[in-house]
Scaffold this motif. Structure first.
Motif, PDB file in Angstrom:
ATOM      1  N   THR A  57       0.833  -1.201   0.000  1.00 46.75           N
ATOM      2  CA  THR A  57       0.000   0.000   0.000  1.00 46.75           C
ATOM      3  C   THR A  57       0.871   1.256   0.000  1.00 46.75           C
ATOM      4  OG1 THR A  57      -0.143  -0.056   2.419  1.00 46.75           O
ATOM      5  CG2 THR A  57      -1.948  -1.084   1.187  1.00 46.75           C
ATOM      6  N   ASP A  58       0.358   2.300  -0.592  1.00 47.95           N
ATOM      7  CA  ASP A  58       0.987   3.617  -0.563  1.00 47.95           C
ATOM      8  C   ASP A  58      -0.073   4.637  -0.184  1.00 47.95           C
ATOM      9  OD1 ASP A  58       3.220   3.094  -3.383  1.00 47.95           O
ATOM     10  OD2 ASP A  58       3.604   2.981  -1.230  1.00 47.95           O
ATOM     11  N   TYR A  59       0.323   5.589   0.643  1.00 49.05           N
ATOM     12  CA  TYR A  59      -0.605   6.627   1.071  1.00 49.05           C
ATOM     13  C   TYR A  59       0.022   8.001   0.869  1.00 49.05           C
ATOM     14  CZ  TYR A  59      -3.280   2.985   3.478  1.00 49.05           C
ATOM     15  OH  TYR A  59      -4.027   1.869   3.773  1.00 49.05           O
ATOM     16  N   LEU A  60      -0.841   8.961   0.568  1.00 49.26           N
ATOM     17  CA  LEU A  60      -0.440  10.361   0.568  1.00 49.26           C
ATOM     18  C   LEU A  60       0.050  10.704   1.979  1.00 49.26           C
ATOM     19  CD1 LEU A  60      -0.589  13.018  -1.174  1.00 49.26           C
ATOM     20  CD2 LEU A  60      -2.831  13.374  -0.110  1.00 49.26           C
ATOM     21  N   ASP A  61       1.145  11.432   2.063  1.00 53.53           N
ATOM     22  CA  ASP A  61       1.725  11.706   3.383  1.00 53.53           C
ATOM     23  C   ASP A  61       0.714  12.310   4.354  1.00 53.53           C
ATOM     24  OD1 ASP A  61       5.130  12.649   2.379  1.00 53.53           O
ATOM     25  OD2 ASP A  61       4.200  10.700   2.750  1.00 53.53           O
ATOM     26  N   SER A  62      -0.117  13.193   3.867  1.00 55.29           N
ATOM     27  CA  SER A  62      -1.032  13.905   4.766  1.00 55.29           C
ATOM     28  C   SER A  62      -2.162  13.031   5.309  1.00 55.29           C
ATOM     29  CB  SER A  62      -1.627  15.126   4.055  1.00 55.29           C
ATOM     30  OG  SER A  62      -2.418  14.727   2.954  1.00 55.29           O
ATOM     31  N   VAL A  63      -2.329  11.826   4.762  1.00 55.02           N
ATOM     32  CA  VAL A  63      -3.402  10.955   5.262  1.00 55.02           C
ATOM     33  C   VAL A  63      -2.860   9.738   5.990  1.00 55.02           C
ATOM     34  CG1 VAL A  63      -4.843  11.707   3.334  1.00 55.02           C
ATOM     35  CG2 VAL A  63      -3.715   9.470   3.219  1.00 55.02           C
ATOM     36  N   LYS A  64      -1.559   9.563   5.998  1.00 58.62           N
ATOM     37  CA  LYS A  64      -0.969   8.398   6.673  1.00 58.62           C
ATOM     38  C   LYS A  64      -1.374   8.380   8.135  1.00 58.62           C
ATOM     39  CE  LYS A  64       3.063   7.770   3.695  1.00 58.62           C
ATOM     40  NZ  LYS A  64       4.533   7.881   3.575  1.00 58.62           N
ATOM     41  N   GLY A  65      -1.791   7.199   8.594  1.00 58.69           N
ATOM     42  CA  GLY A  65      -2.228   7.047   9.973  1.00 58.69           C
ATOM     43  C   GLY A  65      -3.688   7.382  10.186  1.00 58.69           C
ATOM     44  N   ARG A  66      -4.332   7.980   9.166  1.00 57.49           N
ATOM     45  CA  ARG A  66      -5.747   8.343   9.288  1.00 57.49           C
ATOM     46  C   ARG A  66      -6.629   7.571   8.299  1.00 57.49           C
ATOM     47  NH1 ARG A  66      -7.347  13.336   7.985  1.00 57.49           N
ATOM     48  NH2 ARG A  66      -5.656  13.754   6.506  1.00 57.49           N
ATOM     49  N   PHE A  67      -6.111   7.293   7.120  1.00 60.66           N
ATOM     50  CA  PHE A  67      -6.875   6.600   6.074  1.00 60.66           C
ATOM     51  C   PHE A  67      -6.346   5.186   5.901  1.00 60.66           C
ATOM     52  CE2 PHE A  67      -8.218  10.492   3.282  1.00 60.66           C
ATOM     53  CZ  PHE A  67      -8.701  11.134   4.413  1.00 60.66           C
ATOM     54  N   THR A  68      -7.257   4.272   5.584  1.00 60.05           N
ATOM     55  CA  THR A  68      -6.871   2.886   5.328  1.00 60.05           C
ATOM     56  C   THR A  68      -7.634   2.355   4.116  1.00 60.05           C
ATOM     57  OG1 THR A  68      -6.500   2.510   7.697  1.00 60.05           O
ATOM     58  CG2 THR A  68      -6.682   0.572   6.289  1.00 60.05           C
ATOM     59  N   ILE A  69      -6.902   1.782   3.173  1.00 63.16           N
ATOM     60  CA  ILE A  69      -7.529   1.154   2.018  1.00 63.16           C
ATOM     61  C   ILE A  69      -7.608  -0.346   2.260  1.00 63.16           C
ATOM     62  CG2 ILE A  69      -5.316   0.934   0.778  1.00 63.16           C
ATOM     63  CD1 ILE A  69      -6.886   1.409  -1.829  1.00 63.16           C
ATOM     64  N   SER A  70      -8.741  -0.933   1.870  1.00 58.84           N
ATOM     65  CA  SER A  70      -8.929  -2.358   2.060  1.00 58.84           C
ATOM     66  C   SER A  70      -9.878  -2.883   0.988  1.00 58.84           C
ATOM     67  CB  SER A  70      -9.473  -2.661   3.451  1.00 58.84           C
ATOM     68  OG  SER A  70     -10.761  -2.089   3.615  1.00 58.84           O
ATOM     69  N   THR A  71      -9.979  -4.189   0.906  1.00 62.50           N
ATOM     70  CA  THR A  71     -10.880  -4.796  -0.076  1.00 62.50           C
ATOM     71  C   THR A  71     -11.805  -5.806   0.581  1.00 62.50           C
ATOM     72  OG1 THR A  71      -9.315  -6.566  -0.624  1.00 62.50           O
ATOM     73  CG2 THR A  71      -9.219  -4.553  -1.948  1.00 62.50           C
ATOM     74  N   ASP A  72     -12.958  -5.966  -0.022  1.00 63.00           N
ATOM     75  CA  ASP A  72     -13.878  -7.047   0.300  1.00 63.00           C
ATOM     76  C   ASP A  72     -13.960  -7.877  -0.975  1.00 63.00           C
ATOM     77  OD1 ASP A  72     -16.036  -8.753   0.669  1.00 63.00           O
ATOM     78  OD2 ASP A  72     -17.167  -7.300   1.833  1.00 63.00           O
ATOM     79  N   ASN A  73     -13.148  -8.908  -1.044  1.00 58.40           N
ATOM     80  CA  ASN A  73     -13.013  -9.652  -2.294  1.00 58.40           C
ATOM     81  C   ASN A  73     -14.317 -10.328  -2.711  1.00 58.40           C
ATOM     82  OD1 ASN A  73     -10.307  -8.928  -2.267  1.00 58.40           O
ATOM     83  ND2 ASN A  73      -9.682 -10.821  -1.239  1.00 58.40           N
ATOM     84  N   ALA A  74     -15.075 -10.786  -1.735  1.00 61.39           N
ATOM     85  CA  ALA A  74     -16.327 -11.478  -2.052  1.00 61.39           C
ATOM     86  C   ALA A  74     -17.332 -10.540  -2.718  1.00 61.39           C
ATOM     87  CB  ALA A  74     -16.923 -12.072  -0.789  1.00 61.39           C
ATOM     88  N   LYS A  75     -17.227  -9.243  -2.412  1.00 52.76           N
ATOM     89  CA  LYS A  75     -18.164  -8.267  -2.963  1.00 52.76           C
ATOM     90  C   LYS A  75     -17.526  -7.401  -4.045  1.00 52.76           C
ATOM     91  CE  LYS A  75     -20.923  -7.947   1.268  1.00 52.76           C
ATOM     92  NZ  LYS A  75     -21.466  -7.046   2.322  1.00 52.76           N
ATOM     93  N   ASN A  76     -16.283  -7.728  -4.421  1.00 54.65           N
ATOM     94  CA  ASN A  76     -15.578  -6.947  -5.446  1.00 54.65           C
ATOM     95  C   ASN A  76     -15.601  -5.458  -5.124  1.00 54.65           C
ATOM     96  OD1 ASN A  76     -14.856  -9.200  -7.070  1.00 54.65           O
ATOM     97  ND2 ASN A  76     -16.938  -9.235  -7.870  1.00 54.65           N
ATOM     98  N   THR A  77     -15.305  -5.149  -3.887  1.00 52.87           N
ATOM     99  CA  THR A  77     -15.422  -3.783  -3.390  1.00 52.87           C
ATOM    100  C   THR A  77     -14.112  -3.341  -2.749  1.00 52.87           C
ATOM    101  OG1 THR A  77     -17.788  -4.037  -3.021  1.00 52.87           O
ATOM    102  CG2 THR A  77     -16.698  -2.267  -1.827  1.00 52.87           C
ATOM    103  N   VAL A  78     -13.768  -2.088  -2.999  1.00 56.34           N
ATOM    104  CA  VAL A  78     -12.616  -1.448  -2.363  1.00 56.34           C
ATOM    105  C   VAL A  78     -13.146  -0.380  -1.403  1.00 56.34           C
ATOM    106  CG1 VAL A  78     -10.484  -0.173  -2.738  1.00 56.34           C
ATOM    107  CG2 VAL A  78     -11.299  -1.772  -4.464  1.00 56.34           C
TER     108      VAL A  78
END
Length: 115
Positions: A57-78
């Protein structure tokens, strides 16, 4: 035809949280990269959070520690979990995906953070 449909935007007070969702019309395993960008009027679109095949994963510096990207593979959702939101996070957020030779974008969802 690949479609990406975002949801979950809205108005929130500073320090609040929102969770964005991006539903893909195909299996997300199709893509090498999944991510979120944002854009405010008069500025370039910027990458906020990226998830590469293999889990990096890569994050914009200003959002590190606050934003999290994840997936729900069963629902094809990010998802993009956004905590401790700041007024400067106000923007239209776009879902993004890339497969070999192709890029895809969602229609965008507005996030407004009130001070």
């Amino acid at each position: 035809q690949v479609q990406l449909v975002e949801s979950g935007g809205g108005l929130v007070q500073a320090a609040g949280s929102l969770r964005l969702a991006c539903a893909a019309s195909v299996s997300i395993f199709t893509f090498n990269t999944l991510g979120w960008y944002r854009q405010v009027p008069g500025k370039q679109r910027e990458a906020v959070a990226m998830l590469m095949r293999g889990g990096r994963t890569d994050y914009l510096d200003s959002v590190k520690g606050r934003f999290t990207i994840s997936t729900d593979n069963a629902k094809n959702t990010v998802h993009l979990q956004m905590n401790n939101l700041h007024p400067e996070d106000t923007a239209v957020y776009y879902c993004y995906s890339r497969s070999p030779g192709r890029e895809y974008w969602g229609q965008g969802v507005q996030v407004t953070v009130a001070s």
